[in-house]
Scaffold this motif. Structure first.
Motif, mmCIF file in Angstrom:
data_model
loop_
_atom_site.group_PDB
_atom_site.id
_atom_site.type_symbol
_atom_site.label_atom_id
_atom_site.label_comp_id
_atom_site.label_asym_id
_atom_site.label_seq_id
_atom_site.Cartn_x
_atom_site.Cartn_y
_atom_site.Cartn_z
ATOM 1 N N ASP A 307 0.829 -1.216 0.000
ATOM 2 C CA ASP A 307 0.000 0.000 0.000
ATOM 3 C C ASP A 307 0.857 1.258 0.000
ATOM 4 O OD1 ASP A 307 -2.475 -1.330 -0.028
ATOM 5 O OD2 ASP A 307 -2.427 -1.618 2.139
ATOM 6 N N GLU A 308 1.937 1.238 0.763
ATOM 7 C CA GLU A 308 2.842 2.397 0.808
ATOM 8 C C GLU A 308 3.484 2.622 -0.564
ATOM 9 O OE1 GLU A 308 6.718 4.058 3.311
ATOM 10 O OE2 GLU A 308 6.237 1.912 3.342
ATOM 11 N N ILE A 309 3.853 1.531 -1.226
ATOM 12 C CA ILE A 309 4.479 1.638 -2.545
ATOM 13 C C ILE A 309 3.495 2.212 -3.564
ATOM 14 C CG2 ILE A 309 5.478 0.299 -4.432
ATOM 15 C CD1 ILE A 309 6.530 -1.647 -2.282
ATOM 16 N N VAL A 310 2.247 1.745 -3.515
ATOM 17 C CA VAL A 310 1.230 2.226 -4.455
ATOM 18 C C VAL A 310 0.940 3.704 -4.222
ATOM 19 C CG1 VAL A 310 -1.180 1.993 -5.170
ATOM 20 C CG2 VAL A 310 0.205 -0.053 -4.784
ATOM 21 N N ARG A 311 0.910 4.116 -2.956
ATOM 22 C CA ARG A 311 0.691 5.546 -2.671
ATOM 23 C C ARG A 311 1.803 6.389 -3.270
ATOM 24 N NH1 ARG A 311 -1.143 3.606 2.377
ATOM 25 N NH2 ARG A 311 0.908 3.953 3.345
ATOM 26 N N TYR A 312 3.012 5.884 -3.212
ATOM 27 C CA TYR A 312 4.134 6.617 -3.793
ATOM 28 C C TYR A 312 3.973 6.740 -5.307
ATOM 29 C CZ TYR A 312 8.766 7.555 -5.676
ATOM 30 O OH TYR A 312 9.814 8.095 -6.385
ATOM 31 N N ALA A 313 3.581 5.642 -5.954
ATOM 32 C CA ALA A 313 3.438 5.656 -7.418
ATOM 33 C C ALA A 313 2.318 6.587 -7.860
ATOM 34 C CB ALA A 313 3.201 4.245 -7.929
ATOM 35 N N GLY A 314 1.165 6.555 -7.186
ATOM 36 C CA GLY A 314 0.110 7.516 -7.478
ATOM 37 C C GLY A 314 -1.152 6.929 -8.076
ATOM 38 N N LYS A 315 -2.274 7.582 -7.820
ATOM 39 C CA LYS A 315 -3.600 7.077 -8.169
ATOM 40 C C LYS A 315 -3.850 6.976 -9.675
ATOM 41 C CE LYS A 315 -5.580 11.738 -7.648
ATOM 42 N NZ LYS A 315 -5.762 11.990 -9.077
ATOM 43 N N ASP A 316 -3.323 7.881 -10.467
ATOM 44 C CA ASP A 316 -3.599 7.858 -11.906
ATOM 45 C C ASP A 316 -2.755 6.835 -12.656
ATOM 46 O OD1 ASP A 316 -5.488 9.851 -11.694
ATOM 47 O OD2 ASP A 316 -4.075 11.469 -12.142
#
Length: 526
Positions: A307-316
């Motif tokens: 989840d932390e990694i995905v937040r870094y990458a970004g929603k779009d």
């Protein structure tokens, strides 16, 4: 020794020079079409042989030079959009095992290699299915025989019905058709002098500087509106962004990061975000101790906070994965769910495995922007559980080479494939595709636990039973912790206002905007 002196009247010499000058000027102005200059963020090409090209940048160039029997419509990665390409029509037998393709007539290969004939197709498909000549041989295990019925008709017989067969003979990976004569003549040099039928042909390669393609004015869909394409090698994100901003590049690979996308949009830049997402996975190499211990692999999975990694990458640009099979692929099953992030459990598992003081493992990491920052996050996460990740950061080509020589304990790998569970499971989780195996592809984990299910699903004619086998394979892969699925990362490119691709860009399996005979660049202000 004296040589005779040739003399010419001054007036005759002037006339000759004038003719020469006029001819050169006329030649330079003969093609007033624009060039498209772009950069895929690569250091250099590895090979432009379509049956060997696995690097993203290589595949993009290949897509401009080659065709398949069928193709994805430009700007789409949806298999339902497959349409005629080199084949103008086809039919299949009631049992879906015999496919007959009828070739277009008058399609010419680049470089004076003549008209495309059935013999070229037979040669190409057999070549693509040969692990000694192709990196995609595992995609053709259903193939029984390929026959030329006449110069323009090919019969392909399968060992069993293959739901993804049309995708295998599309303009993607092993489906690209090469010139038999050119391939046999050039041998190992074919990857440096590729001969296809596409809208652009190979012209020149300056090592670590550029690759130039020129318009194929005999292209069967019509003369390209561009004179050619120049691919510049600009691996640095900042240098590539500067080159684009200054107008040196018409189109360029951007960063698949939310902050970068938001900043570019605010500046008024045209940003294209498109499918397919490259699915990122941390493959755990059990050939390197102590990763052969299940509890150690479980500890790594528990220590990674996806989840932390995905937040870094970004929603779009990023979407969390829930299975070994990527999001959106036919056959993906999320019943097992993601691994639970739990640092204390990770420490406990290491202790149970006999490593109460933690472990140190090595990972070869690419310096590209879509990998190194993510791996730095993973490194910090693992450290909290007592797992020291010793990262060897190298250029992308070196990372590819070292990973394929089994030098990395954890391989961070992102890829997009034909959106079918069989393709993905076969390449990344079938032991026949393990690094070092005769048909090696991308099984960096040396996973073998789901071999039977993967192989049975491949030949299962009943769709529901096939889905059940794929589900079972994914459960076994999850329980054995062959890798930690992270997220799907969409493609991000930028282009200038003067660039019109000639289609609506929603997706492309070759991971960069296709340049077609309809693509234009209007010269003038950016």
């Amino acid at each position: 020794m004296k040589f005779p002196v040739l003399t010419m009247p001054v007036s005759a010499l002037a006339a000759a020079l004038a003719i020469c000058t006029f001819s050169s000027a006329a030649s330079a102005q003969a093609d007033n079409r624009s060039q498209l200059t772009m950069s895929a963020g690569m250091t250099d090409i590895s090979t432009l042989d379509p049956h060997r090209a696995t690097a993203v940048g290589d595949k993009g160039m290949v897509s401009e030079m080659f065709n398949g029997l069928v193709r994805f419509t430009p700007g789409s990665a949806d298999p339902s959009t497959l349409e005629p390409d080199l084949a103008e029509k086809w039919e299949k037998s009631p049992d879906n095992k015999i496919w007959t393709f009828h070739l277009r007539k008058g399609v010419l290969f680049h470089g004076g290699y003549g008209e495309l004939k059935a013999a070229d197709v037979v040669y190409s498909i057999e070549r693509a299915a040969d692990p000694k000549r192709s990196s995609f041989a595992a995609n053709f295990t259903s193939l029984d025989k390929v026959e030329a019925l006449d110069d323009y008709t090919i019969s392909i017989t399968l060992k069993y019905p293959d739901a993804a067969f049309l995708g295998r003979v599309s303009n993607y990976h092993g489906g690209n058709i090469v010139s038999k004569a050119a391939s046999e003549k050039l041998g190992d040099k074919f990857g440096q002098s590729p001969i296809g039928t596409g809208p652009f042909s190979f012209s020149d390669h300056a090592t670590q500087q550029s690759v130039k393609l020129v318009a194929n004015d005999e292209y069967f869909r019509g003369k390209p509106k561009l004179a050619g394409i120049t691919y510049r090698m600009v691996p640095s994100d900042s240098a590539r962004e500067l080159a684009f901003t200054s107008g040196e590049l018409d189109a360029a690979e951007g960063k698949s990061e939310q902050r970068w996308v938001d900043r570019a949009v605010k500046r008024g830049v045209k940003v294209d975000i498109f499918d397919p997402a490259e699915f990122r996975t941390l493959f755990i190499n059990r050939n390197i101790k102590p990763l052969d211990n299940l509890k150690v692999r479980q500890a790594i999975a528990a220590a990674v906070n996806v989840d932390e990694i995905v937040r870094y990458a970004g929603k779009d640009v990023a979407a969390k994965g829930c299975s070994a099979v990527p999001n959106g692929y036919l056959g993906r099953n999320c019943d097992t769910g993601s691994y639970t992030y739990d640092v204390e459990r990770a420490k406990s598992l290491l202790a149970e495995a006999g490593f109460p003081n933690g472990i140190t493992i090595k990972s070869v990491v690419s310096s590209i922007a879509t990998q190194q920052p993510i791996m730095e996050i993973v490194q910090a996460q693992l450290a909290k559980a007592g797992i020291k990740l010793d990262m060897e950061v190298v250029d992308h080509a070196t990372y590819q080479s070292k990973s394929r020589h089994d030098e990395s304990a954890i391989v961070f790998y992102g890829a997009a494939r034909f959106p079918n569970a069989d393709n993905w499971l076969t390449e990344f989780y079938d032991s026949a595709a393990a690094i070092g195996a005769p048909a090696a592809m991308s099984n960096f984990s040396h996973c073998s636990v789901a071999d039977d299910d993967i192989r049975q699903a491949r030949v299962e004619p009943d769709a529901q039973k096939q889905l059940a086998l794929w589900k079972q394979a994914q459960i076994k892969i999850h329980d054995d912790v062959c890798g930690v699925p992270l997220f799907g990362l969409k493609q991000v490119w930028v282009r200038g206002d003067r660039v019109n691709y000639g289609y609506s860009l929603k997706g492309t399996l070759n991971l960069q905007p296709p340049v077609t005979e309809l693509t234009t660049v209007t010269r003038g202000a950016q």
